[in-house]
Design a protein around this motif. Structure first.
Motif, PDB file in Angstrom:
ATOM      1  N   GLY A  11      -2.069  -7.187   1.097  1.00  0.00           N
ATOM      2  CA  GLY A  11      -1.645  -8.320   2.094  1.00  0.00           C
ATOM      3  C   GLY A  11      -0.152  -8.837   1.781  1.00  0.00           C
ATOM      4  N   SER A  12      -0.295 -10.029   1.881  1.00  0.00           N
ATOM      5  CA  SER A  12       0.893 -10.764   1.754  1.00  0.00           C
ATOM      6  C   SER A  12       1.787 -10.612   0.492  1.00  0.00           C
ATOM      7  CB  SER A  12       0.718 -12.261   1.978  1.00  0.00           C
ATOM      8  OG  SER A  12      -0.141 -12.903   1.210  1.00  0.00           O
ATOM      9  N   LEU A  13       0.909 -10.358  -0.679  1.00  0.00           N
ATOM     10  CA  LEU A  13       1.373 -10.372  -2.156  1.00  0.00           C
ATOM     11  C   LEU A  13       1.806  -8.942  -2.291  1.00  0.00           C
ATOM     12  CD1 LEU A  13      -0.499 -12.875  -4.626  1.00  0.00           C
ATOM     13  CD2 LEU A  13       2.096 -12.452  -3.969  1.00  0.00           C
ATOM     14  N   ASN A  34      -5.401   5.361   2.071  1.00  0.00           N
ATOM     15  CA  ASN A  34      -6.559   5.123   1.210  1.00  0.00           C
ATOM     16  C   ASN A  34      -6.383   3.870   0.349  1.00  0.00           C
ATOM     17  OD1 ASN A  34      -5.159   6.001  -1.315  1.00  0.00           O
ATOM     18  ND2 ASN A  34      -5.187   8.047  -0.788  1.00  0.00           N
ATOM     19  N   TYR A  35      -6.951   3.518  -0.447  1.00  0.00           N
ATOM     20  CA  TYR A  35      -6.968   2.325  -1.172  1.00  0.00           C
ATOM     21  C   TYR A  35      -6.471   2.435  -2.663  1.00  0.00           C
ATOM     22  CZ  TYR A  35      -8.637  -0.525   2.907  1.00  0.00           C
ATOM     23  OH  TYR A  35      -8.610  -1.127   3.968  1.00  0.00           O
ATOM     24  N   PHE A  36      -6.277   3.662  -2.940  1.00  0.00           N
ATOM     25  CA  PHE A  36      -6.202   4.047  -4.573  1.00  0.00           C
ATOM     26  C   PHE A  36      -4.513   4.621  -4.522  1.00  0.00           C
ATOM     27  CE2 PHE A  36     -10.286   4.538  -3.213  1.00  0.00           C
ATOM     28  CZ  PHE A  36     -11.126   3.642  -4.021  1.00  0.00           C
ATOM     29  N   PRO A  37      -3.697   3.701  -4.752  1.00  0.00           N
ATOM     30  CA  PRO A  37      -2.236   4.448  -4.808  1.00  0.00           C
ATOM     31  C   PRO A  37      -1.893   5.034  -5.981  1.00  0.00           C
ATOM     32  CG  PRO A  37      -2.238   2.033  -5.145  1.00  0.00           C
ATOM     33  CD  PRO A  37      -3.758   2.560  -4.775  1.00  0.00           C
ATOM     34  N   GLU A  38      -0.905   5.927  -6.106  1.00  0.00           N
ATOM     35  CA  GLU A  38      -0.538   6.659  -7.205  1.00  0.00           C
ATOM     36  C   GLU A  38       0.134   5.397  -8.077  1.00  0.00           C
ATOM     37  OE1 GLU A  38       1.728   9.922  -6.077  1.00  0.00           O
ATOM     38  OE2 GLU A  38       0.063  10.995  -5.248  1.00  0.00           O
ATOM     39  N   ILE A  39       0.059   5.721  -9.534  1.00  0.00           N
ATOM     40  CA  ILE A  39       1.035   4.960 -10.460  1.00  0.00           C
ATOM     41  C   ILE A  39       1.555   6.095 -11.321  1.00  0.00           C
ATOM     42  CG2 ILE A  39      -1.204   4.457 -11.686  1.00  0.00           C
ATOM     43  CD1 ILE A  39       0.180   1.661 -12.236  1.00  0.00           C
ATOM     44  N   MET A  48      -6.210  -0.930  -4.510  1.00  0.00           N
ATOM     45  CA  MET A  48      -6.001  -2.025  -3.663  1.00  0.00           C
ATOM     46  C   MET A  48      -7.114  -3.006  -3.307  1.00  0.00           C
ATOM     47  SD  MET A  48      -2.421  -1.574  -3.421  1.00  0.00           S
ATOM     48  CE  MET A  48      -2.045  -2.271  -2.247  1.00  0.00           C
ATOM     49  N   CYS A  49      -7.010  -4.236  -3.364  1.00  0.00           N
ATOM     50  CA  CYS A  49      -8.142  -4.895  -2.519  1.00  0.00           C
ATOM     51  C   CYS A  49      -7.523  -6.387  -2.083  1.00  0.00           C
ATOM     52  CB  CYS A  49      -9.263  -5.132  -3.471  1.00  0.00           C
ATOM     53  SG  CYS A  49      -9.279  -6.367  -4.788  1.00  0.00           S
ATOM     54  N   ARG A  50      -8.190  -7.143  -1.451  1.00  0.00           N
ATOM     55  CA  ARG A  50      -7.624  -8.293  -1.026  1.00  0.00           C
ATOM     56  C   ARG A  50      -7.762  -9.281  -2.070  1.00  0.00           C
ATOM     57  NH1 ARG A  50      -7.404  -9.823   4.190  1.00  0.00           N
ATOM     58  NH2 ARG A  50      -8.298 -11.749   3.864  1.00  0.00           N
TER      59      ARG A  50
END
Length: 290
Positions: A11-13, A34-39, A48-50
């Motif tokens: 989101g915003s951050l 998806n909600y699992f970015p590479e690092i 990733m989550c709100r």
């Protein structure tokens, strides 16, 4: 190999957080799919989550560590380890605030005037608790968004909303009558993860480098050449973070001076340095100051 499960606020951050991690040394590549970015760290996995949900996932162990606001930790009453405060945001890099606001032409001047009235907010638990502690009976209802417009449309008598600069509040013709809470981003950890030696060391590493990256945002490095007989004069001008580094140049009556200073001082400082004999001045950005 055990991996540290890191939560990034969606989101915003999100953009500000990913940028901060990049300065600290971790490249996070989010994907729209998806909600699992590479690092770029094999000892970590990223989700990733709100921000509103982050503290719950950290508290129950779904995540080992994450970043969210003080406001959502209090709202969810989450039992987590607060590792540190990290003051950064999408706009102003200063703590945001939750405010009580009413319509500009409203007769309400203070919280007590709202007794028996309806207040819309996303931060329901905190708002109910705050008014209860003040001995003011109000009707608090959850707002799914566009909260500022609800006062204008007559759907509620007041709102409790977060703001950094107050611009959006004023743009909707609203008037702030009370600052209720200041909030900033916090690095939080799951209690069991904090007791695990590997995970704790990794969390402390993240904390140190993120804080170093934040510290560096307001600073720059300056490097210059100064005639040896002007060094003392130039030194009096330098508001250095630590004592300047001075090195004699080979076969020369000049010295090289290097310092770290607040970026806000540079526009006035450089002309003064030139006037006092400095030359070859180089300004450079810093990633981390630790």
């Amino acid at each position: 190999m055990s991996k540290l499960k890191l939560g990034i606020p969606k989101g915003s951050l999100q953009d500000a957080t990913i940028k901060l991690f990049a300065k600290a040394g971790w490249k996070i590549n989010p994907s729209h799919r998806n909600y699992f970015p590479e690092i770029n760290d094999e000892s970590m996995q990223c989700s990733m989550c709100r921000a509103q949900e982050m503290s719950r996932y950290v508290a129950d162990g779904t995540l080992d560590v994450g970043l969210t606001g003080k406001d959502w930790i209090e709202e969810n009453e989450s039992d987590v380890v607060v590792v540190s405060d990290l003051v950064y945001s999408k706009v102003s890099n200063r703590p945001a605030r939750w405010v009580l606001a009413v319509a500009g032409d409203s007769p309400y001047e203070k919280p007590e005037d709202l007794r028996g009235k309806k207040i819309a907010t996303e931060l329901c638990n905190f708002t109910r608790k705050w008014f209860s502690e003040q001995g003011i009976d109000v009707d608090v209802e959850f707002s799914w968004g566009a909260t500022e417009a609800k006062v204008v449309e007559g759907l509620c008598d007041a709102i409790v909303e977060v703001t950094e600069t107050g611009t959006t509040i004023r743009a909707h013709g609203l008037r702030i009558i009370k600052d209720m809470m200041y909030t900033n981003t916090r690095l939080i950890a799951n209690k069991e993860a904090w007791e695990d030696p590997f995970k704790r060391k990794k969390i402390e590493q993240i904390n140190m480098l993120l804080k170093g990256a934040l510290e560096a945002e307001a600073l720059v490095g300056l490097k210059m050449n100064v005639p040896a007989d002007k060094v003392d004069t130039v030194m009096e001008l330098l508001p250095a973070l630590t004592a300047p580094t001075v090195a004699h140049l080979h076969n020369s009556d000049w010295v090289s001076v290097e310092i770290v200073v607040a970026e806000s001082t540079v526009r006035d400082l450089i002309p003064q340095l030139v006037d006092h004999g400095a030359s070859g001045i180089i300004e450079y950005a810093l990633n981390k100051v630790i």
